[in-house]
Design a protein around this motif. Structure first.
Motif, PDB file in Angstrom:
ATOM      1  N   ASN A  74       0.820  -1.007   0.198  1.00 51.94           N
ATOM      2  CA  ASN A  74       0.055   0.371   0.030  1.00 51.94           C
ATOM      3  C   ASN A  74       0.849   1.755  -0.274  1.00 51.94           C
ATOM      4  N   ARG A  75       1.840   1.226   1.150  1.00 58.55           N
ATOM      5  CA  ARG A  75       2.714   2.320   0.920  1.00 58.55           C
ATOM      6  C   ARG A  75       3.540   2.891  -0.626  1.00 58.55           C
ATOM      7  N   LEU A  76       3.669   1.394  -1.436  1.00 55.58           N
ATOM      8  CA  LEU A  76       4.565   1.532  -2.816  1.00 55.58           C
ATOM      9  C   LEU A  76       3.665   2.515  -3.425  1.00 55.58           C
ATOM     10  N   THR A  77       2.336   1.648  -3.964  1.00 59.83           N
ATOM     11  CA  THR A  77       1.365   2.250  -4.579  1.00 59.83           C
ATOM     12  C   THR A  77       0.171   3.633  -4.539  1.00 59.83           C
ATOM     13  N   SER A  78       0.648   3.965  -2.944  1.00 57.78           N
ATOM     14  CA  SER A  78       0.161   5.275  -2.279  1.00 57.78           C
ATOM     15  C   SER A  78       1.600   6.274  -3.808  1.00 57.78           C
ATOM     16  N   VAL A  79       2.582   5.846  -2.605  1.00 55.31           N
ATOM     17  CA  VAL A  79       3.994   6.852  -3.813  1.00 55.31           C
ATOM     18  C   VAL A  79       4.181   6.986  -5.593  1.00 55.31           C
ATOM     19  N   PHE A  80       3.713   6.039  -5.809  1.00 54.29           N
ATOM     20  CA  PHE A  80       3.593   5.177  -6.713  1.00 54.29           C
ATOM     21  C   PHE A  80       2.325   4.835  -7.829  1.00 54.29           C
ATOM     22  N   PRO A  81       1.265   5.485  -8.493  1.00 58.96           N
ATOM     23  CA  PRO A  81       0.136   4.431  -8.410  1.00 58.96           C
ATOM     24  C   PRO A  81       0.209   3.915  -9.276  1.00 58.96           C
ATOM     25  N   ASN A  82       1.330   3.155 -10.497  1.00 56.22           N
ATOM     26  CA  ASN A  82       1.462   2.508 -11.134  1.00 56.22           C
ATOM     27  C   ASN A  82       2.780   1.301 -10.483  1.00 56.22           C
ATOM     28  N   ALA A  83       3.108   1.312  -9.420  1.00 58.42           N
ATOM     29  CA  ALA A  83       3.858   0.151  -8.994  1.00 58.42           C
ATOM     30  C   ALA A  83       3.094  -0.794  -8.604  1.00 58.42           C
ATOM     31  N   VAL A  84       3.238  -2.130  -8.611  1.00 56.53           N
ATOM     32  CA  VAL A  84       2.163  -2.926  -7.758  1.00 56.53           C
ATOM     33  C   VAL A  84       4.020  -3.759  -7.551  1.00 56.53           C
ATOM     34  N   MET A  85       3.559  -4.355  -5.923  1.00 51.36           N
ATOM     35  CA  MET A  85       4.130  -5.416  -5.017  1.00 51.36           C
ATOM     36  C   MET A  85       4.156  -6.555  -4.858  1.00 51.36           C
ATOM     37  N   VAL A  86       5.392  -7.350  -5.596  1.00 50.39           N
ATOM     38  CA  VAL A  86       4.895  -8.813  -5.669  1.00 50.39           C
ATOM     39  C   VAL A  86       5.451  -9.359  -5.251  1.00 50.39           C
ATOM     40  N   HIS A  87       5.148 -10.559  -3.442  1.00 49.40           N
ATOM     41  CA  HIS A  87       5.780 -10.769  -2.255  1.00 49.40           C
ATOM     42  C   HIS A  87       6.506 -12.681  -3.303  1.00 49.40           C
ATOM     43  N   THR A  88       7.904 -12.207  -3.765  1.00 49.87           N
ATOM     44  CA  THR A  88       7.793 -14.303  -3.933  1.00 49.87           C
ATOM     45  C   THR A  88       7.732 -15.097  -2.177  1.00 49.87           C
ATOM     46  N   PRO A  89       7.312 -16.377  -2.715  1.00 50.19           N
ATOM     47  CA  PRO A  89       7.642 -16.793  -1.266  1.00 50.19           C
ATOM     48  C   PRO A  89       8.926 -16.725  -0.616  1.00 50.19           C
ATOM     49  N   VAL A  90       7.962 -17.113   0.739  1.00 55.34           N
ATOM     50  CA  VAL A  90       8.802 -17.241   2.513  1.00 55.34           C
ATOM     51  C   VAL A  90      10.019 -17.954   1.868  1.00 55.34           C
ATOM     52  N   HIS A  91      11.902 -18.207   2.028  1.00 65.69           N
ATOM     53  CA  HIS A  91      12.288 -18.874   1.461  1.00 65.69           C
ATOM     54  C   HIS A  91      12.744 -19.579   0.458  1.00 65.69           C
ATOM     55  N   ALA A  92      12.225 -18.337  -0.375  1.00 64.03           N
ATOM     56  CA  ALA A  92      12.134 -18.364  -2.140  1.00 64.03           C
ATOM     57  C   ALA A  92      12.784 -17.156  -3.085  1.00 64.03           C
ATOM     58  N   SER A  93      13.775 -16.716  -1.656  1.00 66.04           N
ATOM     59  CA  SER A  93      14.455 -15.231  -2.802  1.00 66.04           C
ATOM     60  C   SER A  93      15.004 -15.994  -4.038  1.00 66.04           C
ATOM     61  N   TRP A  94      15.133 -16.609  -4.284  1.00 67.23           N
ATOM     62  CA  TRP A  94      15.820 -17.098  -6.132  1.00 67.23           C
ATOM     63  C   TRP A  94      15.314 -16.667  -6.368  1.00 67.23           C
ATOM     64  N   LEU A  95      14.029 -16.604  -6.804  1.00 69.96           N
ATOM     65  CA  LEU A  95      13.464 -16.637  -7.820  1.00 69.96           C
ATOM     66  C   LEU A  95      13.447 -14.760  -8.062  1.00 69.96           C
ATOM     67  N   ASN A  96      14.317 -14.580  -7.304  1.00 71.84           N
ATOM     68  CA  ASN A  96      14.148 -13.222  -7.551  1.00 71.84           C
ATOM     69  C   ASN A  96      15.484 -12.893  -8.306  1.00 71.84           C
ATOM     70  N   GLN A  97      15.194 -12.093  -9.212  1.00 76.13           N
ATOM     71  CA  GLN A  97      16.978 -12.470 -10.057  1.00 76.13           C
ATOM     72  C   GLN A  97      17.588 -11.267 -10.027  1.00 76.13           C
ATOM     73  N   VAL A  98      17.692 -10.153  -8.793  1.00 79.27           N
ATOM     74  CA  VAL A  98      18.429  -9.391  -8.397  1.00 79.27           C
ATOM     75  C   VAL A  98      19.342 -10.425  -7.345  1.00 79.27           C
ATOM     76  N   GLU A  99      18.707 -11.202  -6.748  1.00 79.32           N
ATOM     77  CA  GLU A  99      19.475 -12.268  -5.576  1.00 79.32           C
ATOM     78  C   GLU A  99      21.213 -12.941  -6.577  1.00 79.32           C
ATOM     79  N   ILE A 100      20.328 -12.985  -8.473  1.00 81.91           N
ATOM     80  CA  ILE A 100      21.818 -13.556  -8.644  1.00 81.91           C
ATOM     81  C   ILE A 100      22.902 -12.781  -8.744  1.00 81.91           C
ATOM     82  N   TYR A 101      21.965 -11.645  -9.170  1.00 82.79           N
ATOM     83  CA  TYR A 101      23.301 -10.227  -9.703  1.00 82.79           C
ATOM     84  C   TYR A 101      24.129  -9.814  -7.729  1.00 82.79           C
ATOM     85  N   PHE A 102      22.952 -10.530  -6.513  1.00 81.33           N
ATOM     86  CA  PHE A 102      24.158 -10.280  -5.440  1.00 81.33           C
ATOM     87  C   PHE A 102      24.684 -11.442  -5.313  1.00 81.33           C
ATOM     88  N   SER A 103      25.319 -12.711  -5.646  1.00 85.40           N
ATOM     89  CA  SER A 103      25.771 -13.704  -5.479  1.00 85.40           C
ATOM     90  C   SER A 103      26.689 -12.829  -6.087  1.00 85.40           C
TER      91      SER A 103
END
Length: 172
Positions: A74-103
């Motif tokens: 809600n905080r994200l959308t209130s500042v940026f109405p075109n932004a949609v936050m999607v959470h990965t499942p808990v303990h599944a950060s490997w689905l998030n490609q930025v984690e590959i970059y961090f590695s």
């Protein structure tokens, strides 16, 4: 001779967003993590085109405390109405490609930890980010939607076959 050493410990948070379509990293360093630091990163990205005028921009995030739950969405959308936050499942950060970059950052930038101060860490992170953005290519997924359709059809057939076997009962 007596020598005194002063050990100054410090920390620097490196936050990054990754555009999977362009293989582009948006990074920033902050003195600490938290809601403000995350929102600074979002503002950095969402202030640029094509994100500022896009119909929707999906933010795929893990369940870190600065962006966890509906309140963060809600905080994200209130500042940026075109932004949609999607959470990965808990303990599944490997689905998030930025984690590959961090590695990659961990292996190629941070290790070995031979920095003399935090400014040097920040400089090396920014230099690596510039080099990465100049050479990176979008990841080409080999698993297509037709592969997914085939897999789901096979699973349906498998499930149906096992249901028939279990309802037929033992042979007499």
């Amino acid at each position: 001779m007596r020598v005194n050493h002063t050990y100054g410990r410090g920390a620097l948070a490196y936050l990054a967003a990754y555009d999977v379509h362009q293989a582009r990293v948006f990074g920033r360093t902050e003195p600490r993590t938290g809601i403000d630091a995350f929102m600074h990163l979002v503002t950095q990205v969402m202030s640029e085109e094509p994100y500022a005028s896009a119909e929707r921009v999906f933010w795929i995030v893990d369940n870190g405390s600065s962006h966890r739950g509906q309140k963060a969405a809600n905080r994200l959308t209130s500042v940026f109405p075109n932004a949609v936050m999607v959470h990965t499942p808990v303990h599944a950060s490997w689905l998030n490609q930025v984690e590959i970059y961090f590695s990659v950052v961990q292996r190629k930038v941070v290790s070995p930890n031979d920095f003399t101060d935090l400014a040097q860490v920040g400089d090396r992170l920014r230099s690596f980010e510039d080099r990465y953005n100049a050479t990176a290519q979008p990841f080409q997924w080999k698993f297509t939607t037709s592969h997914l359709d085939d897999l789901l059809a096979r699973l349906d057939r498998h499930t149906a076959d096992h249901q028939e076997e279990s309802s037929a009962g033992p042979a007499t």
